[in-house]
Design a protein around this motif. Structure first.
Motif, PDB file in Angstrom:
ATOM      1  N   GLY A   1     -20.602  63.235 -42.200  1.00 30.72           N
ATOM      2  CA  GLY A   1     -19.489  62.298 -42.102  1.00 30.72           C
ATOM      3  C   GLY A   1     -19.054  61.792 -43.451  1.00 30.72           C
ATOM      4  O   GLY A   1     -19.647  62.109 -44.484  1.00 30.72           O
ATOM      5  N   LEU A   2     -17.990  61.007 -43.426  1.00 30.46           N
ATOM      6  CA  LEU A   2     -17.380  60.460 -44.625  1.00 30.46           C
ATOM      7  C   LEU A   2     -17.223  58.952 -44.510  1.00 30.46           C
ATOM      8  O   LEU A   2     -17.097  58.416 -43.409  1.00 30.46           O
ATOM      9  N   SER A   3     -17.191  58.306 -45.658  1.00 24.71           N
ATOM     10  CA  SER A   3     -16.729  56.922 -45.724  1.00 24.71           C
ATOM     11  C   SER A   3     -15.564  56.886 -46.701  1.00 24.71           C
ATOM     12  O   SER A   3     -15.416  57.779 -47.553  1.00 24.71           O
ATOM     13  N   TRP A   4     -14.743  55.860 -46.578  1.00 28.55           N
ATOM     14  CA  TRP A   4     -13.526  55.751 -47.380  1.00 28.55           C
ATOM     15  C   TRP A   4     -13.465  54.337 -47.922  1.00 28.55           C
ATOM     16  O   TRP A   4     -13.291  53.394 -47.168  1.00 28.55           O
ATOM     17  N   VAL A   5     -13.638  54.192 -49.234  1.00 23.57           N
ATOM     18  CA  VAL A   5     -13.629  52.884 -49.870  1.00 23.57           C
ATOM     19  C   VAL A   5     -12.464  52.815 -50.850  1.00 23.57           C
ATOM     20  O   VAL A   5     -12.419  53.571 -51.819  1.00 23.57           O
ATOM     21  N   ARG A   6     -11.534  51.925 -50.565  1.00 28.88           N
ATOM     22  CA  ARG A   6     -10.427  51.671 -51.480  1.00 28.88           C
ATOM     23  C   ARG A   6     -10.713  50.341 -52.172  1.00 28.88           C
ATOM     24  O   ARG A   6     -10.845  49.312 -51.513  1.00 28.88           O
ATOM     25  N   LEU A   7     -10.851  50.409 -53.497  1.00 26.27           N
ATOM     26  CA  LEU A   7     -11.194  49.226 -54.283  1.00 26.27           C
ATOM     27  C   LEU A   7      -9.929  48.441 -54.652  1.00 26.27           C
ATOM     28  O   LEU A   7      -8.922  49.033 -55.035  1.00 26.27           O
ATOM     29  N   SER A   8     -10.007  47.125 -54.560  1.00 29.42           N
ATOM     30  CA  SER A   8      -8.860  46.299 -54.939  1.00 29.42           C
ATOM     31  C   SER A   8      -8.700  46.263 -56.455  1.00 29.42           C
ATOM     32  O   SER A   8      -7.588  46.137 -56.965  1.00 29.42           O
ATOM     33  N   THR A   9      -9.812  46.387 -57.172  1.00 29.83           N
ATOM     34  CA  THR A   9      -9.792  46.473 -58.630  1.00 29.83           C
ATOM     35  C   THR A   9     -10.600  47.702 -59.035  1.00 29.83           C
ATOM     36  O   THR A   9     -11.782  47.794 -58.689  1.00 29.83           O
TER      37      THR A   9
END
Length: 148
Positions: free
Chosen positions: A79-87
């Motif tokens: 599986g995958l995870s998806w992390v979008r960082l604000s900074t």
């Protein structure tokens, strides 16, 4: 196309999160993998150890890190995870830092691993899609963009 609902469920997303540094960013990716039932916490430690040992090679494109480790008992299923960082954070890759998107990859089966990565890589090569992914508000919207 890989079955994104199965490999990238809502529980694996962490959108617009703060990370203090690259280790923290990988911990977020690990949390997404654990939340979705793909790995145990031990896999997160393995992903961090991989970068400590091998360097920031996981930063595969400008702004994008693919956090992963070798298959192990800590991987329960692919599986995958998806992390979008604000900074964005620095990983130490002079060509591709800073990173704002961290995709966690847990590969249990070699064929599934390749299928999932091929689907994600194809989507991320499309500049219009990457621009849309940067602002998509929900996991469903992100899956739609990836699958289109």
């Amino acid at each position: 196309m890989a079955d994104l609902d199965r490999f990238l469920p809502d529980e694996s997303f962490l959108l617009d999160r703060e990370a203090a540094d690259w280790r923290d960013a990988i911990r977020l990716a690990g949390r997404g993998l654990v939340n979705a039932g793909f790995t145990t916490d031990a896999y997160t430690d393995e992903m961090i150890a991989t970068v400590e040992k091998m360097g920031p090679y996981i930063v595969i494109a400008p702004g994008l890190a693919l956090a992963h480790a070798r298959p192990s008992d800590a991987v329960l299923r692919t599986g995958l995870s998806w992390v979008r960082l604000s900074t964005p954070v620095e990983f130490g890759n002079k060509d591709n830092d800073p990173v704002s998107l961290v995709i966690g990859l847990a590969g249990h089966d070699e064929n599934e691993h390749i299928e999932v990565m091929s689907a994600i890589a194809a989507a991320l090569m499309d500049r219009r899609k990457t621009q849309s992914l940067a602002t998509a508000k929900t996991p469903a919207a992100i899956r739609t963009i990836l699958g289109s």
